[in-house]
Design an enzyme around this catalytic site. Structure first.
Site, short mmCIF file in Angstrom:
data_model
loop_
_atom_site.label_atom_id
_atom_site.label_comp_id
_atom_site.label_asym_id
_atom_site.label_seq_id
_atom_site.Cartn_x
_atom_site.Cartn_y
_atom_site.Cartn_z
N LEU A 59 0.83 -1.20 0.00
CA LEU A 59 0.00 0.00 0.00
C LEU A 59 0.87 1.26 0.00
O LEU A 59 2.03 1.22 0.41
CB LEU A 59 -0.92 -0.02 1.22
CG LEU A 59 -1.97 -1.14 1.17
CD1 LEU A 59 -2.43 -1.52 2.56
CD2 LEU A 59 -3.14 -0.72 0.30
N PRO A 60 0.32 2.39 -0.48
CA PRO A 60 1.13 3.59 -0.68
C PRO A 60 1.75 4.19 0.59
O PRO A 60 2.92 4.56 0.59
CB PRO A 60 0.15 4.61 -1.30
CG PRO A 60 -0.97 3.80 -1.86
CD PRO A 60 -1.05 2.57 -1.00
N THR A 91 5.99 0.40 2.43
CA THR A 91 7.01 1.13 3.16
C THR A 91 6.31 2.22 3.95
O THR A 91 5.77 3.17 3.37
CB THR A 91 8.04 1.76 2.20
OG1 THR A 91 8.70 0.71 1.52
CG2 THR A 91 9.05 2.59 2.97
N LYS A 161 14.92 -0.67 5.89
CA LYS A 161 14.70 -0.02 4.59
C LYS A 161 14.92 1.49 4.66
O LYS A 161 15.56 2.06 3.78
CB LYS A 161 13.31 -0.32 4.05
CG LYS A 161 13.17 0.31 2.67
CD LYS A 161 11.96 -0.05 1.90
CE LYS A 161 11.96 0.80 0.62
NZ LYS A 161 10.70 0.72 -0.11
N LYS A 236 9.60 10.48 -0.05
CA LYS A 236 8.77 9.79 0.95
C LYS A 236 9.64 8.97 1.92
O LYS A 236 9.46 9.06 3.14
CB LYS A 236 7.80 8.85 0.23
CG LYS A 236 6.90 8.06 1.16
CD LYS A 236 6.28 6.85 0.44
CE LYS A 236 5.79 5.81 1.43
NZ LYS A 236 5.46 4.52 0.81
#
Lengths: 288, 288, 288, 288
Positions: A59-60, A91, A161, A236
């Site tokens: 998902l975004p 993420t 990450k 982001k």
């Protein structure tokens, strides 16, 4: 990712997306290849949760994860049971990962965070509280990625990450500044890159993804910065890193600047969808 | 460097230093090994220039190079002739390199800039206007360093070195911020470093010189940041890089911050003589 | 400046410029006003030095000052005597100011540095080793500027100016970021500026030179960023400040970033000659 | 603030705090002054909401506001009615302000955000969706602060405060760097400050709160950086500003650095509780 999962896994596939066209296109593509394995379309997240024991989400951003997992009336949480394994490959804010996982575990199910990194060869960075959880998820992730790494407990995938991507942002800007400086001082870019790559300035952003056009073939910088990992995504990820750093009282001076620069690029006409190595062009265009 | 040159070269050695004790110590050390090859002490730079055809200098900064080569009454320029090859291994302003080289060439002699980089295995980054000049210098440099790289025309050695070291400073701070962030978020430092080293955040500062104590053995971070390349030297090299960038209208935002941080560390009690990876400790100490 | 000096001073005026057209234009302008006072054109700096006892120079950068004062064959130094007072209003490296002043004083003459700041109402920031020197220069400077400030010994004018302009660059970028942030969050720019101007964020860049168009009339931001003090000049002054800071081991983190941003703007198409408050437009354009 | 409200307002006072000792101390203090006006202790937020029509809250951060207003079982929201006016003077995320206000308005009550700024003379920066709301709150706020400013609709108080404080952080660091640079270059600090204060570098951080000890009396820098507004609070406010900027796609490069530096100071031994002007000492201590 779903393509690879469908092709390589023996399990039946149940898919869900808010974009119905994407679902139909996916099904059409695979049914036209005369595959015998059925593709089920779920109408809601809760339906996925009821029908599948292993659930993978991508998902975004954090709010979508909260909604799909917890907050919506038809969210996943209402359909899972003690056989469910939930793998979130989004993420997102590691605090949300922890909050969501906690609720899943309270229902007797298992949760894993497995954000993905890389382009051609995907790497899954996995946070799993037990080796058993990790091993249960690994076969599925292996259908989609090349490297499946156990980074630690729940949230560790997210943490790893954002750490990697913050460092990547810093090294990329560093390489862009350095190559631009060297070229302006008269150096041949290939020769300069070759020397850096065998010296202490060596890094992935230089030896595998050099932002200066013409140094490497087959990377975005040699293809008008098309493809790759775009500035918006880097903005982001670095924002997640800086926010996490602020929460943890960890000072990230270069990280904060990198975040601002990628935020700037992701809002600059002509750069929004370019690969993050386009910071080189941005520095260079400004300097004529 | 002089030790290796003396041991490995067949040529007689003429040495000069403003510090006479250093000269005597050097001679004593080698005479005591019963070597037959004589060591001559010159009293002035000009004497070196008159007696030696290949001259290697290693000086702290631009003003010393200008003085020893050009400005002092007994400077090298007054003793050289068309047989002289002058190799400057100092790390200095590339404009000074060009200015000094020009004067040398006007006298019919040859000039090369060959700043040195690295610790155990030295690399010489060589600027030479012809391949002939480079080949003439190479045997001597090979006695002292492992890699002898031809980077381009006069000044290219300096340019390459400051480019590399600016990038090194940026990647080191980036790794320090990243490791500190990951550890504060609960990651095991060795595991985090291992993942970064196989991911896109990979760089020399992480995989070969990690600043977090205990990740790698035998690097300064695991030896109380002793040895290595100290903060003052990094402050100096990044200052050369930023100055060159300003002259060339090349924007170096992370480079300028890196320079300020190394300038800060090189003036902070307890950090002046520590290896430049001590930026990790500095970030970490502040964050308790 | 020369116009005001000519109009307000009783002394005869001797002028020199490498641009002969500028000299002729100046003379034509003033002769056409039927003034009786003669304007002499000198052919060289040395001629100025021989004919004038009070000499005022205004040059682009350090190398020009060195050339006109010391290095050229017909430089000022060769024409001065113990009656000469030399006032340098250039903004240059304070080390050059000190070097040049020393040579002047060795000749028995007096030296003053008096860089100028401001737009409509000029301020002279004066470095003079004695009050007598300052008082001797003051009447001349008063014909050209509104505020004549004694900042300290030789070089103090330069130091004060770069300190002020570094701070000005920082506050201007700060105001631009702040106004841009507030407007994007929905604030009315005039109201926001009014509140800032009566709160602890108050600064000259906000209350007298606000970079957001429409907040103040009659400042560059409301005139398409024309006029005022351009980005190239601010890049130059901040570079002098950062260089001086590096020499003095003074950390200037925001100063170094401000310098890089003004260097970037001064090399960005459409911004080279705009007023330094155009940083607001640059931030804003990038953020659509 | 409660002291002033009690003394100057005619209305009865109902107080609540999780810290019961603070409540008792407050009451003891005022009862001992033989005041006739009663002080009621509420046991829960909901009790305050039920008994008082005008409610003023002052809480540490966004999560506390959400808890006290909405999430706790005994939260304010459950006790208010259409006569209630809720004034939140906490400095928090403007998104939380908007979320909380919306729920209040849905209950028929009125909401205002009124974060406070300044030290001796408090300023209330008020966001109110109507002038009527503002005027209703103003008398109460006037008992506590000197300046009551209507900044715009709901959330505008928060936005204005973080804009001001981000700019304040930037100008303070700018003044600290500038004063430190000037002093290291030999300037007298008082003289330098005086000149800056009448030049274009002028700002509140220089003319009213100079961070260099001895320049102004009666400010924290002249009292060992005691009192004032501490580094932790500045770190918090700049973090709110940078987060809001990231949400709004507004680039804040100096703002992000300022935030990191105040985060660093607020975690550095000896600086946690010092006034935010102690950045001068930090720069200066590091530079010996």
């Amino acid at each position: 990712m779903a393509n690879n999962l469908y092709k390589k896994s023996d399990s039946p596939l149940i898919i869900y997306d808010v974009n119905k066209t994407a679902l139909e296109k996916f099904t059409f593509l695979h049914e036209s290849t005369l595959s015998k394995k059925p593709i089920l379309h779920a109408q809601t997240p809760i339906e996925v949760a009821r029908k599948a024991s292993t659930i993978i989400t991508m998902l975004p951003a954090s709010p979508h994860v909260k909604r799909v997992y917890l907050e919506a009336q038809d969210s996943l949480i209402h359909g899972i049971d003690e056989n469910s394994l939930l793998i979130d490959s989004s993420t997102i804010d590691q605090n949300v990962t922890k909050e969501v996982s906690k609720k899943i575990i309270e229902k007797g199910a298992r949760a894993i965070d497995a954000p993905v990194s890389g382009a051609a060869n995907l790497t899954f960075m996995v946070g799993a509280s037990t080796l058993e959880d990790f091993n249960r998820a690994k076969p599925y992730l292996s259908h989609m990625g090349k490297n499946i790494i156990h980074c630690g407990g729940l949230g560790a995938g997210q943490i790893t990450k954002i750490c990697n991507n913050m460092l990547l942002a810093i090294t990329m800007i560093g390489v862009a500044e350095t190559m631009n400086l060297g070229v302006k001082l008269g150096m041949d870019p290939k020769l300069l890159a070759n020397i850096l790559n065998t010296s202490s300035g060596r890094c992935w952003s230089s030896d595998s993804y050099n932002p200066c056009p013409g140094v490497l073939s087959n990377v975005p910088s040699s293809k008008n910065y098309e493809g790759g990992f775009n500035n918006k995504l880097m903005a982001k990820d670095t924002k997640l890193a800086v926010n996490a750093a602020n929460d943890a009282n960890a000072t990230v001076i270069l990280g904060a600047i990198a975040q601002q620069l990628y935020s700037l690029l992701s809002n600059t006409v002509g750069y929004e969808k370019k690969d993050f190595s386009s910071i080189y062009r941005w520095l260079n265009e400004s300097n004529n």
